[in-house]
Design a protein around this motif. Structure first.
Motif, short mmCIF file in Angstrom:
data_model
loop_
_atom_site.label_atom_id
_atom_site.label_comp_id
_atom_site.label_asym_id
_atom_site.label_seq_id
_atom_site.Cartn_x
_atom_site.Cartn_y
_atom_site.Cartn_z
N ALA A 106 1.48 -5.62 -15.42
CA ALA A 106 2.08 -5.09 -14.19
C ALA A 106 1.01 -4.65 -13.21
O ALA A 106 1.13 -4.86 -12.00
N LEU A 107 -0.07 -4.03 -13.71
CA LEU A 107 -1.15 -3.60 -12.83
C LEU A 107 -1.80 -4.81 -12.15
O LEU A 107 -2.14 -4.76 -10.97
N SER A 108 -1.97 -5.90 -12.89
CA SER A 108 -2.57 -7.10 -12.32
C SER A 108 -1.73 -7.67 -11.19
O SER A 108 -2.24 -7.99 -10.11
N ALA A 109 -0.41 -7.80 -11.43
CA ALA A 109 0.47 -8.35 -10.41
C ALA A 109 0.52 -7.44 -9.18
O ALA A 109 0.55 -7.91 -8.05
N GLN A 110 0.51 -6.14 -9.41
CA GLN A 110 0.59 -5.17 -8.33
C GLN A 110 -0.63 -5.24 -7.42
O GLN A 110 -0.54 -5.09 -6.21
N THR A 111 -1.79 -5.47 -8.03
CA THR A 111 -3.04 -5.41 -7.30
C THR A 111 -3.40 -6.74 -6.63
O THR A 111 -4.04 -6.76 -5.58
N LYS A 112 -2.99 -7.85 -7.25
CA LYS A 112 -3.43 -9.17 -6.80
C LYS A 112 -3.07 -9.46 -5.34
O LYS A 112 -3.91 -9.92 -4.57
N GLY A 113 -1.83 -9.17 -4.96
CA GLY A 113 -1.39 -9.48 -3.60
C GLY A 113 -2.21 -8.75 -2.56
O GLY A 113 -2.63 -9.33 -1.55
N ARG A 114 -2.47 -7.46 -2.79
CA ARG A 114 -3.24 -6.67 -1.82
C ARG A 114 -4.66 -7.20 -1.70
O ARG A 114 -5.20 -7.32 -0.59
N LEU A 115 -5.28 -7.55 -2.82
CA LEU A 115 -6.67 -8.02 -2.78
C LEU A 115 -6.79 -9.35 -2.05
O LEU A 115 -7.75 -9.57 -1.30
N ILE A 116 -5.82 -10.25 -2.25
CA ILE A 116 -5.86 -11.53 -1.56
C ILE A 116 -5.69 -11.33 -0.06
O ILE A 116 -6.40 -11.91 0.76
N ALA A 117 -4.73 -10.48 0.33
CA ALA A 117 -4.50 -10.21 1.75
C ALA A 117 -5.73 -9.56 2.39
O ALA A 117 -6.10 -9.89 3.52
N GLU A 118 -6.38 -8.65 1.68
CA GLU A 118 -7.58 -8.01 2.21
C GLU A 118 -8.73 -9.01 2.33
O GLU A 118 -9.52 -8.94 3.29
N LYS A 119 -8.82 -9.93 1.39
CA LYS A 119 -9.88 -10.95 1.46
C LYS A 119 -9.70 -11.83 2.69
O LYS A 119 -10.66 -12.08 3.44
N VAL A 120 -8.47 -12.29 2.91
CA VAL A 120 -8.18 -13.11 4.09
C VAL A 120 -8.50 -12.34 5.36
O VAL A 120 -9.12 -12.87 6.30
N THR A 121 -8.11 -11.07 5.41
CA THR A 121 -8.33 -10.25 6.61
C THR A 121 -9.81 -9.99 6.85
O THR A 121 -10.28 -10.04 7.99
N LEU A 122 -10.56 -9.72 5.78
CA LEU A 122 -12.01 -9.49 5.95
C LEU A 122 -12.71 -10.71 6.52
O LEU A 122 -13.57 -10.59 7.40
N PHE A 123 -12.36 -11.89 6.02
CA PHE A 123 -12.96 -13.11 6.56
C PHE A 123 -12.57 -13.30 8.03
O PHE A 123 -13.36 -13.79 8.84
N ALA A 124 -11.33 -12.89 8.37
CA ALA A 124 -10.88 -13.00 9.75
C ALA A 124 -11.66 -12.04 10.65
O ALA A 124 -12.07 -12.39 11.76
N VAL A 125 -11.87 -10.81 10.19
CA VAL A 125 -12.66 -9.83 10.96
C VAL A 125 -14.10 -10.31 11.09
O VAL A 125 -14.74 -10.15 12.14
N LYS A 126 -14.61 -10.93 10.04
CA LYS A 126 -15.97 -11.47 10.08
C LYS A 126 -16.10 -12.52 11.17
O LYS A 126 -17.04 -12.47 12.00
N VAL A 133 -8.06 -1.38 4.00
CA VAL A 133 -7.05 -1.26 2.95
C VAL A 133 -5.71 -1.67 3.55
O VAL A 133 -5.35 -1.22 4.64
N LEU A 134 -5.03 -2.57 2.88
CA LEU A 134 -3.72 -3.04 3.34
C LEU A 134 -2.68 -2.65 2.31
O LEU A 134 -2.34 -3.41 1.40
N ASN A 135 -2.20 -1.41 2.43
CA ASN A 135 -1.22 -0.92 1.47
C ASN A 135 -0.31 0.13 2.11
O ASN A 135 -0.17 1.23 1.63
N GLY A 136 0.26 -0.25 3.24
CA GLY A 136 1.18 0.66 3.91
C GLY A 136 0.47 1.61 4.87
O GLY A 136 -0.64 1.37 5.33
N ARG A 137 1.14 2.72 5.17
CA ARG A 137 0.65 3.69 6.17
C ARG A 137 -0.39 4.60 5.56
O ARG A 137 -0.22 5.13 4.46
N VAL A 138 -1.49 4.82 6.29
CA VAL A 138 -2.62 5.59 5.81
C VAL A 138 -2.53 7.02 6.34
O VAL A 138 -2.28 7.24 7.53
#
Length: 545
Positions: free
Chosen positions: A161-181, A243-248
């Motif tokens: 469950a931890l793996s599934a929960q974390t995977k989506g956020r990490l992929i979205a952050e990776k895509v966004t970081l490359f976009a910011v780059k 960090v892409l996980n809702g409101r900060v």
């Protein structure tokens, strides 16, 4: 009597600092301050002290054993850390904003502590103390990578469950970081070839500016940032965390703000443009960043509403694997919405290939029960993640490993060797303890959207000869495409062909063919020799190679 008083106070008011417990004891038992401190110092059975985390004036965090790790425990601990402005508060808040689960390398960036700096606790030392205090734990998840998990979160959820929960956020952050780059490079905000991210595969170190690690960093030669020192041009810097996980909230930004303020005080570091990227902010968090001169960016403000919603949907569907495996249109929509981000397609191709395979096997493995991302352990505790598990009751069990790569690429031999020598033995060890599968036919398959080298094929052939009790197969891009066609599902086939088969060189070749035919037809009409169409140079981005 004294013992009962201490326990009763902790039971009534919850875990607290020893200094606060002493003051309560003064009031309740009418003791003088010195006597109250000594009584708390002696403690009593059932009262524990949190080790390795020392507060100002030698105060300790005390609690009843039965309260350890409870929401009550962590709420009071965070209040105590906030009140004393402890560096551990920033670190635990960095975990909190990420659902209390994050890769170890990312924790060393986000915790707010420096790599090494006088009069500061380093990031590595901070993590070590939190582990010794049994507040967090290092856990191997998602292919063996080390993750930092708060202990109460680990108790509530299993590793799958931890793996599934974390995977989506990490992929979205990776895509966004490359976009910011790419955004920062295209605007000339940073030196084009010098900007780095935490996701760069060709780098063994994290991006660094000053004494801190960042999610993204690069030198900037813009006029307001650069300066001359003894006729030498020195750049400023562009730094970014994400960090892409809702409101900060403002508390969750403590570590990042600490890094920014400390960085500005370093003498030998040039001026820095600092930016934080999130989905959204609480009003006080947004205001705080603005007051500090930090850019509070959101995915919507950077890339527009459609891309921001697509990134959010990416996180959502990867947490619910059934949403992707049962709906080919969901996968296609994610690719299309994020296609405007340069490099996103190749990132998504690698990350989402297993979901495409799951859709294919769901249609072609008729009568098989299917499960994704299951983590198993052998008898000695070694573990492996099964990308796709397909089992036909009383007949066969299939373990599929997925490797999504560029369509014209060849999967590295080291990946095949790791599959043969590490993952398969662990899964085999687990099967021996799984009574339902022990006597079933076992099949291990490695599916790839690219090719396999002759050496990889030879390794698998040798492994099969040495292990005749189970089957081992390599499934290359041609096989996967054939299976997609065999599924007879038009939506699935369209999605797979568009995002896992088509690549820039194919498009280039088609364009050249069209131009050649057009030139031949023109030449035929004019009764002239055909015009030779010279090939144009084609360059692939680093992410597409």
């Amino acid at each position: 009597m004294a013992e009962n008083v201490l326990i009763n106070l902790l039971k009534q008011h919850g875990p607290m600092l020893s200094s606060d417990l002493s003051k309560l004891l003064e009031t309740k038992c009418r003791l003088n301050p010195e006597a109250a401190r000594k009584r708390v110092g002696r403690g009593c059975p059932g009262m524990n002290r949190l080790n390795h985390i020392v507060f100002p004036h030698r105060a300790r965090f005390v609690y009843r054993q039965e309260d350890y790790g409870s929401p009550f425990f962590f709420r009071n601990l965070m209040d105590a850390l906030r009140k004393t402005r402890s560096t551990y508060f920033a670190a635990l808040q960095a975990l909190d904003i990420r659902d209390n689960v994050m890769p170890k390398n990312h924790f060393l960036i986000a915790c707010g502590a420096p790599i090494a700096q006088k009069k500061h606790v380093s990031a590595e030392s901070l993590l070590e103390r939190l582990i010794k205090a049994t507040l967090v734990k290092e856990v191997a998840l998602l292919g063996g990578e080390l993750y930092v998990v708060r202990i109460d979160h680990l108790q509530m959820l299993d590793e799958t469950a931890l793996s599934a929960q974390t995977k989506g956020r990490l992929i979205a952050e990776k895509v966004t970081l490359f976009a910011v780059k790419d955004w920062s490079r295209n605007l000339g905000m940073v030196s084009y070839d010098s900007v780095e991210t935490r996701e760069d595969e060709d780098s063994s170190t994290l991006p660094k500016v000053g004494t801190f690690n960042w999610d993204l960093a690069g030198p900037s030669y813009l006029f307001p940032m650069r300066e001359y020192v003894n006729t030498t041009l020195k750049p400023g810097f562009f730094v970014c965390d994400i960090v892409l996980n809702g409101r900060v909230s403002v508390d969750q930004l403590t570590g990042f703000i600490n890094k920014c303020t400390t960085l500005r005080s370093l003498r030998n570091v040039g001026k820095c443009l600092q930016i934080f990227v999130a989905e959204s902010y609480h009003n006080d968090a947004f205001t705080r960043l603005k007051e500090m001169g930090i850019i509070p960016a959101t995915t919507e403000s950077l890339f527009g509403r459609d891309v921001a919603l697509a990134l959010k949907e990416l996180c959502s569907v990867l947490r619910d694997t059934a949403k992707l495996t049962q709906n080919p249109d969901a996968l296609d929509k994610i690719f299309c919405d994020l296609s405007r981000i340069e490099g996103a397609t190749s990132t998504l191709r690698g990350s989402l290939f297993e979901f495409a395979v799951a859709q294919i096997t769901r249609s072609t493995f008729l009568g098989y029960q299917q499960e994704m991302n299951r983590i198993v352990r052998d008898s000695i505790g070694a573990k492996a993640e099964i990308d796709i598990l397909a089992q036909r009751p009383n007949h066969e069990v299939v373990f599929i490993e997925c490797k999504g790569i560029h369509p014209i690429s060849t999967l590295g031999d080291e990946e095949v060797e790791k599959w043969l020598t590490k993952r398969i033995p662990v899964i085999r060890g687990f099967v021996k303890t799984h009574s339902e599968w022990t006597h079933l036919t076992q099949r291990f398959e490695l599916w790839s959207s690219g090719k396999f080298s002759e050496n990889a094929i030879a390794m698998v052939t040798a492994a099969q000869a040495n292990n005749p009790k189970f089957k081992i197969h390599l499934r290359d891009a041609d096989y996967v495409l054939a299976q997609a066609m065999e599924s007879k599902e038009a939506g699935l086939l369209k999605t797979y062909q568009q995002h896992f088969v088509t690549h820039p060189m194919q498009e280039f070749e088609r364009a050249q063919t069209r131009e050649k035919r057009k030139a031949d037809r023109t030449a035929a009409r004019l009764n002239k020799p055909p015009i030779e169409v010279l090939p144009q140079s084609v360059s692939l981005s680093a992410s597409e190679k």
